[in-house]
Write an enzyme that holds these catalytic residues in place. Structure first.
Site, PDB file in Angstrom:
ATOM      1  N   ASP A   1      49.477  42.917  42.862  1.00  0.00           N
ATOM      2  CA  ASP A   1      50.272  42.448  43.632  1.00  0.00           C
ATOM      3  C   ASP A   1      51.113  41.060  43.112  1.00  0.00           C
ATOM      4  O   ASP A   1      50.573  40.474  41.935  1.00  0.00           O
ATOM      5  CB  ASP A   1      49.637  41.870  44.840  1.00  0.00           C
ATOM      6  CG  ASP A   1      48.856  40.438  44.531  1.00  0.00           C
ATOM      7  OD1 ASP A   1      47.688  40.653  43.742  1.00  0.00           O
ATOM      8  OD2 ASP A   1      48.961  39.484  45.130  1.00  0.00           O
TER       9      ASP A   1
ATOM     10  N   ASP B   1      42.035  39.032  33.072  1.00  0.00           N
ATOM     11  CA  ASP B   1      43.011  38.399  32.442  1.00  0.00           C
ATOM     12  C   ASP B   1      42.315  37.278  31.775  1.00  0.00           C
ATOM     13  O   ASP B   1      41.657  37.376  30.698  1.00  0.00           O
ATOM     14  CB  ASP B   1      43.801  37.843  33.675  1.00  0.00           C
ATOM     15  CG  ASP B   1      44.922  37.058  33.147  1.00  0.00           C
ATOM     16  OD1 ASP B   1      45.308  37.238  31.980  1.00  0.00           O
ATOM     17  OD2 ASP B   1      45.642  36.310  33.877  1.00  0.00           O
TER      18      ASP B   1
ATOM     19  N   LYS C   1      41.623  43.133  46.761  1.00  0.00           N
ATOM     20  CA  LYS C   1      42.524  44.125  47.240  1.00  0.00           C
ATOM     21  C   LYS C   1      42.911  44.762  46.085  1.00  0.00           C
ATOM     22  O   LYS C   1      42.996  46.150  45.857  1.00  0.00           O
ATOM     23  CB  LYS C   1      43.415  43.859  47.997  1.00  0.00           C
ATOM     24  CG  LYS C   1      43.179  43.062  49.298  1.00  0.00           C
ATOM     25  CD  LYS C   1      44.844  42.592  50.067  1.00  0.00           C
ATOM     26  CE  LYS C   1      44.437  41.614  50.995  1.00  0.00           C
ATOM     27  NZ  LYS C   1      45.775  40.702  51.203  1.00  0.00           N
TER      28      LYS C   1
ATOM     29  N   GLU D   1      37.314  46.690  38.613  1.00  0.00           N
ATOM     30  CA  GLU D   1      38.340  45.709  38.728  1.00  0.00           C
ATOM     31  C   GLU D   1      39.818  46.063  38.569  1.00  0.00           C
ATOM     32  O   GLU D   1      39.924  47.100  37.630  1.00  0.00           O
ATOM     33  CB  GLU D   1      38.127  44.370  37.785  1.00  0.00           C
ATOM     34  CG  GLU D   1      37.360  43.253  38.059  1.00  0.00           C
ATOM     35  CD  GLU D   1      38.045  42.288  39.177  1.00  0.00           C
ATOM     36  OE1 GLU D   1      39.430  42.539  39.706  1.00  0.00           O
ATOM     37  OE2 GLU D   1      37.892  41.142  39.203  1.00  0.00           O
ATOM     38  N   ASP D   2      40.770  45.439  39.049  1.00  0.00           N
ATOM     39  CA  ASP D   2      42.184  45.967  38.474  1.00  0.00           C
ATOM     40  C   ASP D   2      42.631  45.361  37.228  1.00  0.00           C
ATOM     41  O   ASP D   2      42.957  46.171  36.299  1.00  0.00           O
ATOM     42  CB  ASP D   2      43.251  45.530  39.571  1.00  0.00           C
ATOM     43  CG  ASP D   2      43.274  44.028  39.868  1.00  0.00           C
ATOM     44  OD1 ASP D   2      42.387  43.406  39.573  1.00  0.00           O
ATOM     45  OD2 ASP D   2      44.170  43.585  40.549  1.00  0.00           O
TER      46      ASP D   2
HETATM   47  P1  IMP Z   1      41.138  36.461  35.826  1.00  0.00           P
HETATM   48  O1  IMP Z   1      40.132  35.587  36.668  1.00  0.00           O
HETATM   49  O2  IMP Z   1      42.269  35.257  34.950  1.00  0.00           O
HETATM   50  O3  IMP Z   1      40.608  37.375  34.768  1.00  0.00           O
HETATM   51  O4  IMP Z   1      42.191  37.174  36.624  1.00  0.00           O
HETATM   52  C1  IMP Z   1      41.776  38.299  37.407  1.00  0.00           C
HETATM   53  C2  IMP Z   1      42.486  38.496  38.660  1.00  0.00           C
HETATM   54  O5  IMP Z   1      43.841  37.782  38.529  1.00  0.00           O
HETATM   55  C3  IMP Z   1      42.756  39.840  38.857  1.00  0.00           C
HETATM   56  O6  IMP Z   1      41.794  40.576  39.562  1.00  0.00           O
HETATM   57  C4  IMP Z   1      44.163  39.888  39.574  1.00  0.00           C
HETATM   58  O7  IMP Z   1      44.038  39.791  41.210  1.00  0.00           O
HETATM   59  C5  IMP Z   1      44.863  38.817  38.955  1.00  0.00           C
HETATM   60  N1  IMP Z   1      45.782  38.965  37.900  1.00  0.00           N
HETATM   61  C6  IMP Z   1      45.777  38.491  36.590  1.00  0.00           C
HETATM   62  N2  IMP Z   1      46.730  39.162  35.977  1.00  0.00           N
HETATM   63  C7  IMP Z   1      47.663  39.640  36.869  1.00  0.00           C
HETATM   64  C8  IMP Z   1      48.733  40.512  36.665  1.00  0.00           C
HETATM   65  O8  IMP Z   1      49.492  40.791  35.728  1.00  0.00           O
HETATM   66  N3  IMP Z   1      49.364  40.990  37.822  1.00  0.00           N
HETATM   67  C9  IMP Z   1      48.605  41.033  39.036  1.00  0.00           C
HETATM   68  N4  IMP Z   1      47.412  40.284  39.311  1.00  0.00           N
HETATM   69  C10 IMP Z   1      46.945  39.627  38.265  1.00  0.00           C
HETATM   70 MG    MG Z   2      45.483  39.421  42.781  1.00  0.00          MG
END
Ligand code: IMP
Ligand code: MG
Length: 177
Positions: free
Chosen positions: A158, A102, A42, A98-99
């Site tokens: 979120d 991370d 989302k 992507e939002d």
């Molecule tokens: P990754 O797989 O660690 O790169 O994380 C990506 C996903 O983690 C994003 O699509 C978000 O849904 C969630 N995420 C990572 N950091 C944050 C944050 O600071 N706020 C909200 N969601 C986050």
């Molecule tokens: Mg999320």
């Protein structure tokens, strides 16, 4: 909600300006190409709606719902895709929206899954990036803003499914997160 979060981390004005720049760059880079823009739900829903409206190309859009779950006792987080693509992306250019990137695990997993459909190319566009938290090397072609490793909510992002409708990006206070 303004009482809970106070000042924006990134204002709506700054966001609008940066998204316009991204739209211009993407429009230039994909000029004359067959582009499908895929929003990851989302989290990316607000950014996606703003971004596609500043891309001046006859694109097609599609969505995937993906979640990341961190299972206790397991070192790595696992990513699950809940839906299928509606459009055929074979031999077409794909831009994944992507939002936030991370650790990079979600984006890497999605890119590898999309490659199975034999697209002409796959690129990633994220509103936010936390390079300080990266666990794997992943190429992110379009980044709205680089942010420090703090927890961010609003504008689609979120905390336990809440605050996605906050109209700006705010830092989640550590005592709440
Ligand atoms: P990754 O797989 O660690 O790169 O994380 C990506 C996903 O983690 C994003 O699509 C978000 O849904 C969630 N995420 C990572 N950091 C944050 C944050 O600071 N706020 C909200 N969601 C986050
Ligand atoms: Mg999320």
């Amino acid at each position: 909600m303004a009482e809970i979060f106070g000042k924006p981390l990134i204002t709506q004005e700054a966001m609008r300006a940066r998204i316009c720049e991204l739209g211009k760059q993407i429009s230039k880079d994909y000029q004359g190409k067959d582009l499908v823009v895929i929003g990851i739900l989302k989290g990316a829903y607000v950014f996606f709606a703003d971004l596609v409206r500043v891309i001046q190309l006859p694109i097609e859009i599609d969505f995937l719902i993906a979640t990341g779950t961190k299972k206790s006792g397991r070192p790595a987080k696992t990513v699950k895709i809940w839906t299928e693509l509606n459009e055929n992306i074979s031999r077409r250019h794909v831009l994944l929206v992507e939002d936030i990137v991370d650790s990079g695990l979600t984006a890497q997993y999605l890119v590898s899954k999309l490659h199975k459909h034999r697209p002409a190319s796959v690129a990633v566009c994220t509103l936010l990036s936390k390079p300080g938290n990266r666990q794997i090397e992943i190429e992110v072609q379009y980044v709205g803003f680089e942010v420090p490793p703090v927890y961010i909510v609003g504008y689609g992002l979120d905390f336990e499914q809440k605050y996605r409708n906050l109209p700006y990006l705010a830092k989640m206070a550590p005592e709440r997160a």
